[in-house]
Design an enzyme around this catalytic site. Structure first.
Site, mmCIF file in Angstrom:
data_model
loop_
_atom_site.group_PDB
_atom_site.id
_atom_site.type_symbol
_atom_site.label_atom_id
_atom_site.label_comp_id
_atom_site.label_asym_id
_atom_site.label_seq_id
_atom_site.Cartn_x
_atom_site.Cartn_y
_atom_site.Cartn_z
ATOM 1 N N LYS A 43 0.962 -1.407 -0.102
ATOM 2 C CA LYS A 43 -0.036 0.013 0.026
ATOM 3 C C LYS A 43 0.917 1.200 -0.002
ATOM 4 O O LYS A 43 2.229 1.287 0.187
ATOM 5 C CB LYS A 43 -0.806 0.071 1.260
ATOM 6 N N TYR A 253 17.953 29.689 7.529
ATOM 7 C CA TYR A 253 16.910 30.372 8.159
ATOM 8 C C TYR A 253 16.887 30.421 9.684
ATOM 9 O O TYR A 253 17.205 29.398 10.271
ATOM 10 C CB TYR A 253 15.474 29.537 7.879
HETATM 11 C C1 LIG Z 1 -0.066 -1.377 6.937
HETATM 12 C C2 LIG Z 1 -0.518 -2.638 7.356
HETATM 13 C C3 LIG Z 1 0.191 -3.699 7.452
HETATM 14 C C4 LIG Z 1 1.791 -3.833 7.361
HETATM 15 O O1 LIG Z 1 2.256 -3.104 8.775
HETATM 16 P P1 LIG Z 1 3.640 -2.870 8.838
HETATM 17 O O2 LIG Z 1 3.625 -2.213 10.223
HETATM 18 O O3 LIG Z 1 4.222 -1.931 8.080
HETATM 19 O O4 LIG Z 1 4.438 -4.301 8.826
HETATM 20 C C5 LIG Z 1 -0.506 -5.014 7.897
HETATM 21 N N1 LIG Z 1 -1.700 -5.238 8.087
HETATM 22 C C6 LIG Z 1 -2.830 -4.047 7.928
HETATM 23 C C7 LIG Z 1 -4.011 -4.204 8.158
HETATM 24 C C8 LIG Z 1 -2.009 -2.837 7.752
HETATM 25 O O5 LIG Z 1 -2.957 -1.835 7.505
#
Ligand SMILES: *Cc1c(COP(=O)(O)O)cnc(C)c1O
Length: 353
Positions: A43, A253
């Site tokens: 994702k 800055y």
């Molecule tokens: C993003 C997500 C993961 C992966 O989690 P990590 O902490 O990046 O390993 C797994 N399951 C769900 C439901 C998620 O939203």
């Protein structure tokens, strides 16, 4: 070194992702998952690294279960993963229902409405189901499920998500018990609970399928993974200008850095617009050969100054690697390892080795 999606014009900063490190991280997570299959969360554009490129490499490494958040992400990833399974973690908005029914990806049903809509429109197609066991984010409650809500659905994977797996927290055990309880009541082909940190909690948490994200991309979620997870993303920026400043001169800055002695600076073509956020001001660093070059002054939108007294050769046009080992960079910047990757901007030339 294969360069993908090379921009037409030169980019003064680049993000290099390491295919071998990605595959090695997946293999370590797969071993740590024991008899459970090991999937991959791709994702958010594979946490900023490029979902299609990452998914292809993970598929080659042996991964056959992928997770995205939305249907737009699903459509991007599907062509890259052959016959592998793809789950869409947010289920669907009513606007997505038709494409969800037509897709080979499965929605993860999170709400009573999603379940009802899938029952009516899903033509008996398989789905996944998310049970909320304590994170109070997404998913059906035990009460929702108790009345037979899910009866007759073709559930591939029943899942839940851990809230505190990166800590030794009493909620981990409570979520595990609640998930076991739900699994006893709901018929599903497979059970899945662990993210990256959850895999480190051991075999009890692995069930049939694990869902790492962060650790694939070089994040170290818990001590158990330290020394086993390799850095995947490297960022480099070109020097725009080298300059000498005198004792008492300030940098950047708001003059947050004042030189105590004459110093040599290199001004790098990277800033907070590139996701090198202001938390690195006076705390980030770069490595030049064996030498450390600390960030001095505030990171600005497009530029960052580093002290290069230890690197007399570094000059205009040279490429400088910012230190971006995720656990260290998280300590330097105050950002989470997740944020460090996902905020990297659009100006990088992204390439995979
Ligand atoms: C993003 C997500 C993961 C992966 O989690 P990590 O902490 O990046 O390993 C797994 N399951 C769900 C439901 C998620 O939203």
């Amino acid at each position: 070194m294969a360069s993908i999606a090379a921009p037409v014009t030169h980019s003064p900063l680049r993000l290099t992702a390491d295919s071998a490190a990605l595959a090695a991280n997946w293999r370590w997570l797969a071993r740590a998952s024991g008899s459970a299959a090991c999937g991959a969360a791709v994702k958010a554009n594979a946490y900023g690294l490029g979902a299609v490129e990452a998914a292809k490499r993970l598929y080659e490494a042996g991964c056959r279960d992928f997770f995205v958040a939305t249907w737009a992400e699903a459509e991007e990833v599907l062509p890259a993963i052959g016959d592998a399974s793809l789950s869409v973690l947010h289920g669907f908005a009513s606007e997505d229902l038709q494409r969800a029914v037509a897709s080979s990806a499965r929605p993860v049903l999170n709400t009573v409405r999603q379940v009802q809509a899938w029952r009516e429109a899903g033509q008996g197609r398989p789905c996944d189901v998310m049970i909320d066991t304590g994170i109070n984010r997404l998913g059906l409650s035990a009460t929702d499920v108790a009345g037979g809500l899910l009866d007759g659905l073709a559930i591939d994977t029943l899942m839940s998500h851990l809230a505190c797996a990166d800590e030794d927290h009493p909620l981990n055990g409570r979520q595990l018990a609640a998930f076991r309880d739900a699994a006893g009541r709901v018929g599903a082909k497979r059970l899945s609970l662990a993210n990256s940190a959850g895999i480190c909690l051991g075999a009890d948490y692995a069930f049939d399928l694990t869902r790492p994200g962060l650790a694939l991309y070089g994040g170290v979620p818990r001590g158990e993974a330290a020394g086993h997870i390799a850095q995947v993303a490297r960022i480099e920026a070109q020097v725009v200008q080298r300059r000498r400043i005198g004792a008492g001169d300030s940098v950047g800055y708001n003059a947050t850095f004042i030189a105590e002695r004459p110093m040599e600076l290199a001004i790098l073509n990277i800033g907070y617009a590139d996701g090198y956020l202001r938390g690195f001001s006076n705390s980030g660093s770069a490595s030049i050969g064996g030498a450390q070059a600390p960030v001095v002054g505030r990171v600005s939108m497009d530029l960052t100054a580093i002290a290069v007294d230890a690197a007399p050769e570094a000059g205009e046009g040279d490429w400088i690697a910012l230190d971006f080992d995720l656990p260290d960079a998280a300590r330097q910047s105050g950002l989470s390892q997740y944020e460090l990757l996902t905020v990297l901007g659009r100006r990088y030339q992204r390439r995979w080795t």
